[in-house]
Design a protein around this motif. Structure first.
Motif, PDB file in Angstrom:
ATOM      1  N   SER A 291      73.711  29.245  56.402  1.00  0.00           N
ATOM      2  CA  SER A 291      74.265  30.597  56.255  1.00  0.00           C
ATOM      3  C   SER A 291      75.216  30.717  55.074  1.00  0.00           C
ATOM      4  O   SER A 291      75.525  31.826  54.636  1.00  0.00           O
ATOM      5  N   HIS A 292      75.663  29.587  54.530  1.00  0.00           N
ATOM      6  CA  HIS A 292      76.657  29.670  53.451  1.00  0.00           C
ATOM      7  C   HIS A 292      76.118  30.420  52.230  1.00  0.00           C
ATOM      8  O   HIS A 292      76.879  31.099  51.539  1.00  0.00           O
ATOM      9  N   VAL A 293      74.808  30.333  51.986  1.00  0.00           N
ATOM     10  CA  VAL A 293      74.278  31.041  50.817  1.00  0.00           C
ATOM     11  C   VAL A 293      74.222  32.547  51.050  1.00  0.00           C
ATOM     12  O   VAL A 293      74.412  33.331  50.125  1.00  0.00           O
ATOM     13  N   TYR A 294      73.967  32.933  52.302  1.00  0.00           N
ATOM     14  CA  TYR A 294      74.016  34.373  52.598  1.00  0.00           C
ATOM     15  C   TYR A 294      75.446  34.883  52.449  1.00  0.00           C
ATOM     16  O   TYR A 294      75.676  35.974  51.909  1.00  0.00           O
ATOM     17  N   TYR A 295      76.410  34.104  52.914  1.00  0.00           N
ATOM     18  CA  TYR A 295      77.805  34.528  52.781  1.00  0.00           C
ATOM     19  C   TYR A 295      78.240  34.556  51.317  1.00  0.00           C
ATOM     20  O   TYR A 295      79.048  35.400  50.919  1.00  0.00           O
ATOM     21  N   THR A 296      77.712  33.649  50.515  1.00  0.00           N
ATOM     22  CA  THR A 296      77.962  33.729  49.074  1.00  0.00           C
ATOM     23  C   THR A 296      77.455  35.065  48.535  1.00  0.00           C
ATOM     24  O   THR A 296      78.145  35.761  47.786  1.00  0.00           O
ATOM     25  N   TYR A 297      76.256  35.430  48.933  1.00  0.00           N
ATOM     26  CA  TYR A 297      75.639  36.694  48.500  1.00  0.00           C
ATOM     27  C   TYR A 297      76.485  37.897  48.927  1.00  0.00           C
ATOM     28  O   TYR A 297      76.799  38.784  48.123  1.00  0.00           O
ATOM     29  N   SER A 298      76.880  37.920  50.184  1.00  0.00           N
ATOM     30  CA  SER A 298      77.678  39.028  50.711  1.00  0.00           C
ATOM     31  C   SER A 298      79.055  39.077  50.069  1.00  0.00           C
ATOM     32  O   SER A 298      79.544  40.143  49.666  1.00  0.00           O
ATOM     33  N   PHE A 299      79.695  37.926  49.962  1.00  0.00           N
ATOM     34  CA  PHE A 299      81.040  37.808  49.395  1.00  0.00           C
ATOM     35  C   PHE A 299      81.059  38.314  47.953  1.00  0.00           C
ATOM     36  O   PHE A 299      81.870  39.189  47.592  1.00  0.00           O
ATOM     37  N   LEU A 300      80.169  37.794  47.126  1.00  0.00           N
ATOM     38  CA  LEU A 300      80.183  38.138  45.704  1.00  0.00           C
ATOM     39  C   LEU A 300      79.794  39.598  45.467  1.00  0.00           C
ATOM     40  O   LEU A 300      80.330  40.244  44.561  1.00  0.00           O
ATOM     41  N   ASN A 301      78.896  40.124  46.287  1.00  0.00           N
ATOM     42  CA  ASN A 301      78.560  41.548  46.158  1.00  0.00           C
ATOM     43  C   ASN A 301      79.764  42.435  46.445  1.00  0.00           C
ATOM     44  O   ASN A 301      79.953  43.471  45.804  1.00  0.00           O
ATOM     45  N   SER A 302      80.598  42.031  47.392  1.00  0.00           N
ATOM     46  CA  SER A 302      81.763  42.845  47.750  1.00  0.00           C
ATOM     47  C   SER A 302      82.787  42.887  46.626  1.00  0.00           C
ATOM     48  O   SER A 302      83.611  43.806  46.566  1.00  0.00           O
ATOM     49  N   LEU A 303      82.751  41.907  45.729  1.00  0.00           N
ATOM     50  CA  LEU A 303      83.710  41.871  44.628  1.00  0.00           C
ATOM     51  C   LEU A 303      83.308  42.794  43.482  1.00  0.00           C
ATOM     52  O   LEU A 303      84.110  43.059  42.584  1.00  0.00           O
ATOM     53  N   GLY A 304      82.070  43.259  43.497  1.00  0.00           N
ATOM     54  CA  GLY A 304      81.614  44.143  42.431  1.00  0.00           C
ATOM     55  C   GLY A 304      81.111  43.407  41.206  1.00  0.00           C
ATOM     56  O   GLY A 304      81.046  43.985  40.115  1.00  0.00           O
ATOM     57  N   LEU A 305      80.745  42.133  41.361  1.00  0.00           N
ATOM     58  CA  LEU A 305      80.233  41.363  40.225  1.00  0.00           C
ATOM     59  C   LEU A 305      78.834  41.836  39.838  1.00  0.00           C
ATOM     60  O   LEU A 305      78.116  42.440  40.638  1.00  0.00           O
ATOM     61  N   ASP A 306      78.439  41.512  38.608  1.00  0.00           N
ATOM     62  CA  ASP A 306      77.096  41.862  38.142  1.00  0.00           C
ATOM     63  C   ASP A 306      76.034  41.257  39.059  1.00  0.00           C
ATOM     64  O   ASP A 306      76.146  40.095  39.471  1.00  0.00           O
ATOM     65  N   LYS A 307      74.999  42.038  39.340  1.00  0.00           N
ATOM     66  CA  LYS A 307      73.943  41.583  40.237  1.00  0.00           C
ATOM     67  C   LYS A 307      73.298  40.296  39.747  1.00  0.00           C
ATOM     68  O   LYS A 307      72.967  39.410  40.551  1.00  0.00           O
ATOM     69  N   GLU A 308      73.142  40.146  38.437  1.00  0.00           N
ATOM     70  CA  GLU A 308      72.493  38.940  37.914  1.00  0.00           C
ATOM     71  C   GLU A 308      73.298  37.697  38.247  1.00  0.00           C
ATOM     72  O   GLU A 308      72.748  36.666  38.654  1.00  0.00           O
ATOM     73  N   ILE A 309      74.625  37.782  38.093  1.00  0.00           N
ATOM     74  CA  ILE A 309      75.484  36.643  38.415  1.00  0.00           C
ATOM     75  C   ILE A 309      75.448  36.369  39.916  1.00  0.00           C
ATOM     76  O   ILE A 309      75.360  35.210  40.351  1.00  0.00           O
ATOM     77  N   VAL A 310      75.515  37.424  40.718  1.00  0.00           N
ATOM     78  CA  VAL A 310      75.463  37.267  42.182  1.00  0.00           C
ATOM     79  C   VAL A 310      74.178  36.564  42.598  1.00  0.00           C
ATOM     80  O   VAL A 310      74.200  35.629  43.411  1.00  0.00           O
ATOM     81  N   ASP A 311      73.043  36.979  42.031  1.00  0.00           N
ATOM     82  CA  ASP A 311      71.761  36.404  42.427  1.00  0.00           C
ATOM     83  C   ASP A 311      71.603  34.964  41.954  1.00  0.00           C
ATOM     84  O   ASP A 311      71.055  34.121  42.684  1.00  0.00           O
ATOM     85  N   ILE A 312      72.078  34.649  40.761  1.00  0.00           N
ATOM     86  CA  ILE A 312      72.014  33.255  40.286  1.00  0.00           C
ATOM     87  C   ILE A 312      72.800  32.354  41.230  1.00  0.00           C
ATOM     88  O   ILE A 312      72.356  31.265  41.600  1.00  0.00           O
ATOM     89  N   ALA A 313      73.975  32.828  41.636  1.00  0.00           N
ATOM     90  CA  ALA A 313      74.818  32.036  42.533  1.00  0.00           C
ATOM     91  C   ALA A 313      74.225  31.919  43.932  1.00  0.00           C
ATOM     92  O   ALA A 313      74.283  30.858  44.565  1.00  0.00           O
ATOM     93  N   SER A 314      73.623  33.012  44.405  1.00  0.00           N
ATOM     94  CA  SER A 314      73.229  33.097  45.816  1.00  0.00           C
ATOM     95  C   SER A 314      71.867  32.510  46.131  1.00  0.00           C
ATOM     96  O   SER A 314      71.579  32.213  47.299  1.00  0.00           O
TER      97      SER A 314
END
Length: 397
Positions: A291-314
């Motif tokens: 689940s940590h990767v889903y939480y990475t996805y949710s966490f980073l999206n809430s910060l307003g980061l660029d979608k490309e960066i969020v997806d590379i990380a997640s």
């Protein structure tokens, strides 16, 4: 310098970190305590007409004020009688250490450091000191009337001259039943906190965002466990080295660098007992770990980061054949930068010590495993071929 600026929501970052305490300790009480302390602090700061930046700093610090407590200390912190036997300034200093080098959080760190110092000259620390004491008293005594709460506050602080202004403000904001209603209903409490303070945003250059992301990785994510120490840094180093070897532009290398630093931020929501378990994980434990990767996805999206960066990380546990997680994406849905992050994460994990494996694999052995994964259609062989041999230097700690 690459002139590329990003807006980031620092308040959502703090709220997510505070919420992660529920998962870290498998106990919601520390999080609930921090929420109630934040509400009391916010009400007081509004009554005192503090400037907005002060109120936001106070909100952040109140949510994080116990972040430096070790897991075996947290339950004791929440018990009035047990607190008398503790050196409360220890966890306050630990919290300061976690945040003092994080950009934009220097002030928050100092407020946390002083929040158990009764003689502090920092007004915001005094407010948290007061709110912390009052929250413990309300919960310990199960007060049901505002006058009971006010009487206890007066008895505790009437002779402390430096707290007079704080006490007066508290008496003004705790006169009615709504105050106690809010403390009991956490959903309404969160809404009220949002109404009282609002979010803090910062505009960062790509370089500043990288520096910020690195400090988060170093001080919060990798520091959580001995087995995650340096992992985010190593994955990032590996990913950027591969991207450079494959001829990607400086802008793309910066994107993958930021994503690398943040790729495991979701591990803040995984209990330490699972992260450090030396044996095979059970079905539910493995689901929690994944689940940590889903939480990475949710966490980073809430910060307003660029979608490309969020997806590379997640998406660093997604495989080309669709057998990865959390979304089961297939090759045609995975960009080359996302694929690089996956390979880098696997390489770093193989080269590092793990709870279930005491020895680090050698470079050639790690490459052999990666090549087998590529032949089985899970990862990109071209990326594996571009892992520089001089990455060996990284592992000479």
């Amino acid at each position: 310098m690459i002139a590329n600026y990003k807006k980031i929501n620092l308040t959502k970052l703090v709220e997510n970190i505070a919420f992660s305490q529920v998962y870290l300790l498998s106990n919601s009480s520390p999080y609930e305590h921090s929420l109630r302390v934040s509400l009391i602090s916010n009400l007081i700061s509004r009554e005192m007409n503090l400037e907005k930046i002060q109120r936001i700093d106070l909100y952040h610090a109140s949510l994080l004020h116990d972040i430096g407590a070790f897991s075996n200390e947290v339950s004791l912190l929440l018990e009035f009688n047990c607190r008398k036997e503790m050196n409360l300034e220890n966890h306050a200093y630990n919290g300061y250490e976690l945040f003092r080098d994080v950009p934009f959080f220097e002030t928050t760190a100092y407020i946390i450091k002083e929040h158990h110092n009764e003689n502090t000259t920092n007004l915001l620390s005094r407010i948290i000191f007061f709110a912390d004491e009052i929250e413990i008293q309300i919960r310990s005594n199960n007060f049901t009337k505002p006058k009971e709460v006010q009487a206890k506050a007066v008895s505790l602080f009437k002779d402390k001259r430096t707290f007079k202004e704080v006490l007066d403000a508290f008496i003004a904001v705790s006169r009615n039943d709504a105050f106690l209603f809010l403390l009991k209903d956490l959903n309404e409490l969160k809404k009220e906190n949002s109404n009282l303070v609002g979010d803090r945003f910062e505009i960062l250059s790509s370089e500043e965002l990288n520096s910020f992301a690195k400090s988060i990785a170093k001080n919060l994510v990798d520091a959580k466990s001995e087995f995650t120490k340096l992992h985010s840094i190593d994955v990032t180093y590996t990913a950027v080295s591969i991207a450079k070897a494959m001829g990607f532009s400086p802008m793309d290398c910066q994107k993958i660098e930021t994503a690398g630093f943040l790729h495991d931020i979701g591990k803040l929501f995984v209990p330490l007992s699972i992260l450090e378990k030396p044996d095979k994980l059970s079905g539910n434990e493995w689901l929690t770990m994944k689940s940590h990767v889903y939480y990475t996805y949710s966490f980073l999206n809430s910060l307003g980061l660029d979608k490309e960066i969020v997806d590379i990380a997640s998406f660093h546990h997604e495989y080309l054949d669709g057998s990865g997680y959390p979304f089961g994406l297939e090759g045609n849905n995975l960009s080359i930068l996302q694929r690089i992050m996956t390979v880098s994460d696997v390489y770093a994990a193989l080269r590092q010590q793990r709870p279930y494996r005491t020895d680090r694999l050698k470079h050639d052995d790690a490459i052999e495993i990666l090549e087998k994964m590529a032949k089985n259609g899970k990862i990109d062989m071209e990326i594996v071929k571009n892992i520089p041999y001089d990455l060996l230097m990284l592992w000479e700690y």
